[in-house]
Design a protein around this motif. Sequence first.
Motif, short mmCIF file in Angstrom:
data_model
loop_
_atom_site.label_atom_id
_atom_site.label_comp_id
_atom_site.label_asym_id
_atom_site.label_seq_id
_atom_site.Cartn_x
_atom_site.Cartn_y
_atom_site.Cartn_z
N LEU A 141 0.82 -1.22 0.00
CA LEU A 141 0.00 0.00 0.00
C LEU A 141 0.85 1.26 0.00
O LEU A 141 0.44 2.29 -0.54
CB LEU A 141 -0.93 0.01 1.22
N LEU A 142 2.02 1.19 0.62
CA LEU A 142 2.90 2.35 0.73
C LEU A 142 4.26 2.02 0.15
O LEU A 142 4.64 0.86 0.00
CB LEU A 142 3.06 2.78 2.19
N GLU A 143 5.01 3.06 -0.17
CA GLU A 143 6.39 2.86 -0.58
C GLU A 143 7.26 3.98 0.00
O GLU A 143 6.85 5.15 0.06
CB GLU A 143 6.52 2.84 -2.10
N GLN A 144 8.45 3.59 0.45
CA GLN A 144 9.41 4.54 1.01
C GLN A 144 10.29 5.06 -0.12
O GLN A 144 10.89 4.28 -0.85
CB GLN A 144 10.27 3.84 2.06
N ARG A 145 10.32 6.38 -0.27
CA ARG A 145 11.14 6.99 -1.32
C ARG A 145 12.29 7.76 -0.69
O ARG A 145 12.45 8.97 -0.88
CB ARG A 145 10.30 7.90 -2.20
N GLY A 146 13.10 7.05 0.08
CA GLY A 146 14.26 7.66 0.69
C GLY A 146 13.91 8.89 1.51
O GLY A 146 12.92 8.91 2.25
#
Length: 338
Positions: A59-64
């Motif tokens: 559902l989510l993604e970490q973009r640094g």
Amino acid sequence: MKTISPLAGQLVEYIESRIVSGEYGVGSRLPSIRRFAAKFRLSYGTAYRAVEKLCENGLLEQRGPSGVFVRARRSIGTGRSGRIAVLMEPYVGESGTGLCHTAFMGMLDAASKAGYQLLVQYVSGTDITPELIRRTAGTADGVILLNEYDSELGGYPQLPCPTVGMLVQNSWNGRISTVNLDPLEMACCAELYFRRARTFLRRVKIFASPKPVYLTRGRLFKRQWEERGGRAEFHVGLPTDGYEEDCGYFFTSDQLLQSASAAYLADTGEQLADRCTVLSVDGKQFLDPDFFRFPTIAADWQRMGECVLSEMLRLLNDPRALPRNINICGRLRLPQQE
């Protein structure tokens, strides 16, 4: 990944419900993990594990250093055909307006896109029984309760299919999913509204309908108002002892304030909202042309219906999925803003 703690699970459920409702749209950046930790009074590590779990679930993604973003909404269907029973009051089908009718139209559109058929059964609250629900479930893949049936329905039957209820406060110990206007966010919004009222207010009188979802709205606002140093009186039903200009009046539904406004106009020839500081909840006035205009915390009821259908299909698509409570944020709407 190890099982997360109950506190982290509460944050997971909160973020998931915001994604389902569309408040956190696809591609949008979430508040920081530190803000979530502060809001829910969690440690940073607990909040981080909740967000990490949602990233693992897709559902989510970490973009640094840019933060955490919504990657995708949960699918509302697999494309297979099916039948979902919808129980609603007879007046919903007859009126062509109102909250439940608008929500049903949202469901109908979403069901059509997902390849499901809605089987409507009109049942008054006084006629609802566990046996009737059990018989209905025998002809469908799932059951939707589109009414405050928990005010009359005692126990809930064991069914071979999932149930989702809208305007149903009771989940029967997690047996069904519920979709409602967020009562805690509503209480905070109402408290801020009365704080910023046109006249100085220390007292607010609360008037609630006698059904569980409306009683909960009133009680949460009372707690919120009193925690901020105000005084509140809680009543079930309509005002009977007149109105005071230095007192606020909070009604837990537009229908209740509509009835109070009609009685006040008949008695005085004036508009109640022009004389006193009033506020209601749900936004029915924007769906019914015969309603008065007054401040309200309104929900998007078509979107609410889409969320009900989406939650139903989540349960149908994954037999291991557990029911959950989804709360949709409303927003303050003032007559002069229309």
